[in-house]
Design a protein around this motif. Structure first.
Motif, PDB file in Angstrom:
ATOM      1  N   UNK A   1      35.093  43.192  47.158  1.00  0.00           N
ATOM      2  CA  UNK A   1      36.087  42.162  47.481  1.00  0.00           C
ATOM      3  C   UNK A   1      37.464  42.513  46.934  1.00  0.00           C
ATOM      4  N   UNK A   2      37.520  42.951  45.679  1.00  0.00           N
ATOM      5  CA  UNK A   2      38.811  43.321  45.097  1.00  0.00           C
ATOM      6  C   UNK A   2      39.384  44.550  45.798  1.00  0.00           C
TER       7      UNK A   2
ATOM      8  N   UNK B   1      38.575  36.533  47.927  1.00  0.00           N
ATOM      9  CA  UNK B   1      39.244  35.894  46.782  1.00  0.00           C
ATOM     10  C   UNK B   1      38.224  35.105  45.958  1.00  0.00           C
ATOM     11  N   UNK B   2      37.352  34.380  46.645  1.00  0.00           N
ATOM     12  CA  UNK B   2      36.295  33.625  45.945  1.00  0.00           C
ATOM     13  C   UNK B   2      35.380  34.536  45.145  1.00  0.00           C
ATOM     14  N   UNK B   3      34.996  35.687  45.712  1.00  0.00           N
ATOM     15  CA  UNK B   3      34.124  36.631  45.002  1.00  0.00           C
ATOM     16  C   UNK B   3      34.811  37.205  43.761  1.00  0.00           C
ATOM     17  N   UNK B   4      36.112  37.497  43.877  1.00  0.00           N
ATOM     18  CA  UNK B   4      36.851  38.037  42.733  1.00  0.00           C
ATOM     19  C   UNK B   4      36.958  36.981  41.639  1.00  0.00           C
ATOM     20  N   UNK B   5      37.296  35.733  42.011  1.00  0.00           N
ATOM     21  CA  UNK B   5      37.374  34.659  41.011  1.00  0.00           C
ATOM     22  C   UNK B   5      36.019  34.432  40.343  1.00  0.00           C
ATOM     23  N   UNK B   6      34.947  34.563  41.110  1.00  0.00           N
ATOM     24  CA  UNK B   6      33.601  34.398  40.555  1.00  0.00           C
ATOM     25  C   UNK B   6      33.327  35.452  39.483  1.00  0.00           C
TER      26      UNK B   6
END
Length: 198
Positions: free
Chosen positions: A77-78, A136-141
């Protein structure tokens, strides 16, 4: 199937870098839209190499269980978030340049290239609209960890992406510069031959 796609992506990235290298010095002299388009090709090549390295390193990290699953998702993701804006920007530049070329020289080949670049750009934009929020959600996770093990995993995830980006840029740069040197020697040799003949 995934490895075949990675090989294809690597080959396309190599070809882009080689094509850019062939006109690199010429584009410096001409400048303008031509130089911008050449830079867009270089950026596309670097992004392609980067994605190949991200995928390979992510697969290795998963295969050897170096990281928990959410950090593996975080790598992909990033990595996607790092390359998508340069990819879209350079794609827009290449698409505009191909339409300008078609406007100047209206023929089937230029029309086909402009149409293909437009399709590819629209496809990339649609994919970005679909996948950027999830990425973005995966990176924040991945950033939500609170113990020392999570911090180590996060640092490894960031290191993998940084190494992939660096390797992608360096691969594109090395091919472009090597091809530019070879191309300039060939042009110089041809000029010397023409000069000797006159």
């Amino acid at each position: 199937m995934l490895f075949l796609l990675l090989i294809l992506n690597f080959a396309i990235s190599w070809f882009n870098a080689w094509s850019v290298g062939r006109v690199w010095i010429e584009s410096k002299m001409i400048g303008g839209l031509f130089r911008m388009t050449v830079w867009c090709g270089a950026i596309m090549s670097a992004c392609g190499f980067t994605w190949v390295y991200i995928a390979l390193l992510g697969i290795l990290a998963q295969s050897f269980q170096w990281l928990p699953a959410r950090y593996i998702e975080g790598i992909f993701s990033l990595g996607y978030l790092v390359i998508i804006l340069p990819l879209l920007g350079s794609g827009l530049g290449i698409t505009a340049s191909s339409w300008a070329q078609f406007w100047r020289q209206k023929n089937l080949i230029n029309g086909g290239i402009a149409a293909w670049n437009t399709y590819a750009q629209i496809s990339n934009i649609v994919s970005a609209v679909r996948f950027v929020p999830e990425a973005i959600g995966n990176v924040f996770s991945a950033f939500k960890g609170d113990d020392e093990e999570d911090n180590r995993a996060l640092l490894l995830m960031l290191a993998v992406v940084l190494v992939a980006v660096g390797a992608g840029v360096m691969a594109a740069r090395a091919i472009i510069l090597a091809t530019a040197r070879k191309s300039s020697r060939t042009v110089l040799s041809e000029l010397q031959t023409q000069h000797a003949a006159t």
